[in-house]
Structures are given as structure tokens and as C-alpha cells.
Scaffold this active site. Structure first.
Site, PDB file in Angstrom:
ATOM      1  N   ARG A 103       0.873  -1.186   0.000  1.00  0.00           N
ATOM      2  CA  ARG A 103       0.000   0.000   0.000  1.00  0.00           C
ATOM      3  C   ARG A 103       0.899   1.221   0.000  1.00  0.00           C
ATOM      4  O   ARG A 103       1.720   1.398   0.901  1.00  0.00           O
ATOM      5  CB  ARG A 103      -0.934   0.001   1.214  1.00  0.00           C
ATOM      6  CG  ARG A 103      -1.691   1.295   1.363  1.00  0.00           C
ATOM      7  CD  ARG A 103      -2.815   1.237   2.360  1.00  0.00           C
ATOM      8  NE  ARG A 103      -3.945   0.479   1.853  1.00  0.00           N
ATOM      9  CZ  ARG A 103      -5.192   0.563   2.323  1.00  0.00           C
ATOM     10  NH1 ARG A 103      -5.465   1.373   3.318  1.00  0.00           N
ATOM     11  NH2 ARG A 103      -6.166  -0.157   1.809  1.00  0.00           N
ATOM     12  N   HIS A 130      -7.299   0.440  -6.624  1.00  0.00           N
ATOM     13  CA  HIS A 130      -7.549  -0.375  -5.427  1.00  0.00           C
ATOM     14  C   HIS A 130      -8.209  -1.685  -5.882  1.00  0.00           C
ATOM     15  O   HIS A 130      -9.381  -1.953  -5.588  1.00  0.00           O
ATOM     16  CB  HIS A 130      -8.447   0.401  -4.457  1.00  0.00           C
ATOM     17  CG  HIS A 130      -8.451  -0.148  -3.061  1.00  0.00           C
ATOM     18  ND1 HIS A 130      -7.674  -1.227  -2.675  1.00  0.00           N
ATOM     19  CD2 HIS A 130      -9.157   0.232  -1.953  1.00  0.00           C
ATOM     20  CE1 HIS A 130      -7.899  -1.475  -1.385  1.00  0.00           C
ATOM     21  NE2 HIS A 130      -8.783  -0.606  -0.933  1.00  0.00           N
ATOM     22  N   GLN A 133     -10.156  -4.253  -3.427  1.00  0.00           N
ATOM     23  CA  GLN A 133     -11.454  -3.761  -2.968  1.00  0.00           C
ATOM     24  C   GLN A 133     -12.550  -4.095  -3.982  1.00  0.00           C
ATOM     25  O   GLN A 133     -13.629  -4.577  -3.617  1.00  0.00           O
ATOM     26  CB  GLN A 133     -11.383  -2.234  -2.771  1.00  0.00           C
ATOM     27  CG  GLN A 133     -12.706  -1.606  -2.397  1.00  0.00           C
ATOM     28  CD  GLN A 133     -13.194  -2.043  -1.027  1.00  0.00           C
ATOM     29  OE1 GLN A 133     -12.449  -1.969  -0.069  1.00  0.00           O
ATOM     30  NE2 GLN A 133     -14.437  -2.501  -0.926  1.00  0.00           N
ATOM     31  N   ASP A 225     -17.406   6.904  -1.961  1.00  0.00           N
ATOM     32  CA  ASP A 225     -16.151   6.806  -1.202  1.00  0.00           C
ATOM     33  C   ASP A 225     -15.888   8.192  -0.610  1.00  0.00           C
ATOM     34  O   ASP A 225     -16.545   9.179  -0.980  1.00  0.00           O
ATOM     35  CB  ASP A 225     -15.013   6.373  -2.150  1.00  0.00           C
ATOM     36  CG  ASP A 225     -13.682   6.153  -1.440  1.00  0.00           C
ATOM     37  OD1 ASP A 225     -13.666   6.038  -0.197  1.00  0.00           O
ATOM     38  OD2 ASP A 225     -12.637   6.111  -2.129  1.00  0.00           O
ATOM     39  N   CYS A 265     -16.642   1.582   0.169  1.00  0.00           N
ATOM     40  CA  CYS A 265     -15.485   0.719   0.464  1.00  0.00           C
ATOM     41  C   CYS A 265     -15.036   0.831   1.924  1.00  0.00           C
ATOM     42  O   CYS A 265     -14.328  -0.041   2.413  1.00  0.00           O
ATOM     43  CB  CYS A 265     -14.325   1.067  -0.466  1.00  0.00           C
ATOM     44  SG  CYS A 265     -13.818   2.787  -0.327  1.00  0.00           S
ATOM     45  N   ARG A 293     -14.044  -8.924   1.847  1.00  0.00           N
ATOM     46  CA  ARG A 293     -12.612  -8.698   1.585  1.00  0.00           C
ATOM     47  C   ARG A 293     -11.809  -9.923   2.011  1.00  0.00           C
ATOM     48  O   ARG A 293     -10.886 -10.353   1.320  1.00  0.00           O
ATOM     49  CB  ARG A 293     -12.097  -7.469   2.365  1.00  0.00           C
ATOM     50  CG  ARG A 293     -12.659  -6.115   1.952  1.00  0.00           C
ATOM     51  CD  ARG A 293     -12.167  -5.640   0.608  1.00  0.00           C
ATOM     52  NE  ARG A 293     -10.727  -5.631   0.465  1.00  0.00           N
ATOM     53  CZ  ARG A 293      -9.916  -4.609   0.766  1.00  0.00           C
ATOM     54  NH1 ARG A 293     -10.426  -3.496   1.225  1.00  0.00           N
ATOM     55  NH2 ARG A 293      -8.614  -4.682   0.578  1.00  0.00           N
TER      56      ARG A 293
HETATM   57  N1  NVA Z   1     -10.089   6.581  -1.688  1.00  0.00           N
HETATM   58  C1  NVA Z   1      -9.764   6.143  -0.343  1.00  0.00           C
HETATM   59  C2  NVA Z   1      -9.971   4.676  -0.221  1.00  0.00           C
HETATM   60  C3  NVA Z   1      -9.668   4.104   1.145  1.00  0.00           C
HETATM   61  C4  NVA Z   1      -9.860   2.630   1.192  1.00  0.00           C
HETATM   62  C5  NVA Z   1      -8.338   6.530  -0.025  1.00  0.00           C
HETATM   63  O1  NVA Z   1      -7.459   6.331  -0.869  1.00  0.00           O
HETATM   64  O2  NVA Z   1      -8.093   7.040   1.080  1.00  0.00           O
HETATM   65  N1   CP Z   2     -11.431  -0.295   2.077  1.00  0.00           N
HETATM   66  C1   CP Z   2     -10.160  -0.362   2.542  1.00  0.00           C
HETATM   67  O1   CP Z   2      -9.210  -0.633   1.807  1.00  0.00           O
HETATM   68  O2   CP Z   2     -10.042  -0.134   3.864  1.00  0.00           O
HETATM   69  P1   CP Z   2      -8.679   0.081   4.670  1.00  0.00           P
HETATM   70  O3   CP Z   2      -8.116   1.402   4.250  1.00  0.00           O
HETATM   71  O4   CP Z   2      -9.101   0.055   6.098  1.00  0.00           O
HETATM   72  O5   CP Z   2      -7.737  -1.033   4.325  1.00  0.00           O
END
Ligand code: NVA
Ligand code: CP
Length: 315
Positions: A103, A130, A133, A225, A265, A293
Site C-alpha cells: 500500500r 484499489h 477492494q 467513497d 469501500c 474482503r
Molecule cells: N479513496 C480512499 C480509499 C480508502 C480505502 C483513499 O485512498 O483514502
Molecule cells: N477499504 C479499505 O481498503 O479499507 P482500509 O483502508 O481500512 O484497508
């Protein structure tokens, strides 16, 4: 040949279908308390540069349920923080691990890891995509509706990483997708273009608009989101008011199909992109999405980590 999951482009339609069905079987196995140690002896690394609840925990539990191990690594705690290169780190970690979930911020970072690692690299979220997800989302929709092809999904809000992977996922499985985003926050043109080409092959449509009310008409699924993704806090400070019309609330939900599913998500900001009433209402499948998930992650790990490990790190 090792393979990576950097975006949903790395999976064929057939593989997405296999993953969804396999994840459903693995979900049943947990209910029946019939876990199989399919990844016994395998170790997964999780290298995170941003915070996470679902992705981290579901991958760790997935490895435990499959009889393997996982090691959580924060980018800030390993020698990369002191300047060791991705190239060297990837070679070393490839000799210990069987797969690595990353990540991070830039998509180019996961691409660099994939280039130098001889183990599968799985994108656990970048600023651009992502994919894990969206596999869980597709599983959830199929679980609720019995099919994917021909359904209408409306995404409201920021044209972000989740929106990009939804574009790739929906167009691959033949779902119609409409994104309603404020001007200046629409998804990247090249991702929209590629999704349109893919959608045409599978008989579906991709539409981009700034009108949230038009987007949700006839929608079978409403998806949103956060308005401010991780890493955008400064750049979007004070800009969120323009997102207000894109909030999923009860009056917007009334314009959609009466059976429409509501998805997010997570993590959510209740009262911003979605109201408390809708999140807790009868159309919400948000917490099932989160639960799935775990099962999709297991199917993914089985597909990507099962092959025998290469004898040595890439030269
Ligand atoms: N768009 C959000 C998704 C989190 C799972 C982010 O990148 O923070
Ligand atoms: N939806 C998702 O990826 O959640 P986290 O940021 O908690 O991993």
C-alpha cells in the site's frame, strides 16, 4: 512465471469469475468450520506506507485461515526509510517471502517493486487503483443479485483510486457504470478510455457526468467513497463543499431502483459522502462488502501464491 496484481487489467474476465466463485466457496468453508491449509509453509509480506484497517487485517486473517503466515512491515520501519533502494529490498524480500502486498502513494512504486521482485506483488491500494477492494465489491453484488452483467452501477463523488478500479472492474464484467463527479475531480481520461474499449467488448456502457441525480436514475447499485483520500488532506482542504450534491442520502436514493444496493469501500465519513440513515438503512450492503474482503483475499492468495517458489532472487 510469477504474476502481479497491480490493477484489474492484470486479470482476465474468466479469472475474475473464478476468484468470485472461489471466494464464495471459501466463505462457506468458514461457516462450516472446514478450513484447509492450502498455503501451509507460505509467508506473505504486507508493506504499508498508509494506514489500513480492512486490507491489512483481512490479508493477515486470510493467511492464517489458509495455514500460512504473514508479516506486517511499515515502510517507515524498514531500511527503505534510510535510503535502501526498492531494487535491493525487492531482491532480498523475494528470497524470504512468497508474496508481497503493498500500500503506497504512486502507482509507479508498485510497478518498480514488480519489476525487481521475483515474487507476486499485490496492489493493496495506490493513489491510482484499489483492485482488491473491487474484487470484493463484485463478489458482494453477485452474492446479492446473482449476476453482474447488465446491472447499472452509479458511483458518486471523487474520481479516485476506487473509482478507477470500479471502471476497470465493471467494464470487464459487462456492468454499466456511470460516474458522477464534480468538475475537476473526474477520473483519469486514459482509464475512462480503456474502460470504454473494454465495456464495448462486453456489451456495456461507461458514462461520466457531473449530474448526480441523472446518474442514479435506474441505478441498481449506488457507490461512494470519501471525498478526501489518504494523502490529499492538504490539497483538498476547504474544497469539500462542492461535493455536497453528491452525498448519498435518502432523497437521492429515492431516484434509484427501489431495490438498489448501497455500497461504500469504507472508511466512511458519515454526514459527508453518505448519511447515517442510508448507511444503516435496508439497502446498505457496506459491511458485507467489508466482510467479503477476507474471502476474496483468500481466493486471490490461492491463485497468486500457490505456485512453487523460485529457487533464488531475481538477478
Ligand atoms: N479513496 C480512499 C480509499 C480508502 C480505502 C483513499 O485512498 O483514502
Ligand atoms: N477499504 C479499505 O481498503 O479499507 P482500509 O483502508 O481500512 O484497508
Amino acid at each position: 512465471m510469477k504474476r502481479d496484481l497491480l490493477s484489474l487489467k492484470n486479470l482476465t474476465l474468466e479469472e475474475v469469475e473464478i476468484l468470485i466463485l472461489r471466494a464464495q466457496d471459501m466463505k462457506e468453508e468458514v461457516k462450516k468450520e472446514m478450513l484447509h491449509p492450502r498455503l501451509k509453509g507460505k509467508t506473505l509480506g504486507l508493506l504499508f506506507e498508509k494506514t489500513s484497517t480492512r486490507t491489512r487485517v483481512s490479508f493477515e486473517v486470510a493467511m492464517a485461515q489458509l495455514g500460512g503466515h504473514s508479516i506486517f512491515l511499515s515502510t517507515y520501519d524498514i531500511q527503505i526509510q534510510r535510503g535502501e533502494t526498492i531494487k535491493d529490498t525487492a531482491r532480498v524480500l523475494s528470497s524470504y517471502l512468497d508474496g508481497l502486498v503493498i500500500r503506497t502513494f504512486a502507482q509507479s512504486v508498485v510497478e518498480e517493486w514488480a519489476l525487481h521482485a521475483s515474487i507476486p506483488i499485490i496492489n493493496g491500494l495506490t493513489d491510482l487503483h484499489h483492485p482488491c477492494q473491487i474484487l470484493s465489491d463484485l463478489m458482494t453484488i453477485r452474492e446479492k443479485r446473482g449476476n453482474l452483467k447488465g446491472l447499472n452501477l452509479a458511483y458518486l463523488g471523487d474520481g479516485n483510486n476506487v473509482a478507477h478500479s470500479l471502471l476497470e472492474g465493471a467494464s470487464k464484467v459487462g456492468m454499466n457504470i456511470t460516474l458522477a463527479c464534480p468538475k475537476g475531480y473526474q477520473p483519469k481520461e486514459e482509464i475512462v478510455k480503456a474502460a470504454r474499449t473494454d465495456a464495448a467488448k462486453h456489451g456495456s456502457r461507461v458514462e461520466i457526468t457531473s449530474d448526480p441525480r441523472a446518474a442514479v436514475k435506474k441505478a441498481d447499485i449506488l457507490y461512494t467513497d470519501v471525498w478526501v483520500s489518504m494523502g490529499q488532506e492538504l490539497q483538498k482542504s476547504g474544497m469539500t463543499e462542492m461535493f455536497r450534491p453528491y452525498q448519498i442520502n435518502e432523497s437521492l436514493l429515492k431516484l434509484a431502483d427501489p431495490q438498489a444496493l448501497v455500497m461504500h469501500c469504507l472508511p466512511a465519513h458519515r454526514g459527508e459522502e453518505i448519511t447515517e440513515a442510508v448507511m444503516e438503512g435496508p439497502r446498505s450492503v457496506i459491511f458485507e462488502q467489508a466482510e467479503n474482503r477476507l474471502h476474496v483475499q483468500k481466493a486471490l492468495l490461492e491463485m497468486f501464491l500457490k505456485s512453487p517458489k523460485k529457487p533464488s532472487a531475481k538477478k
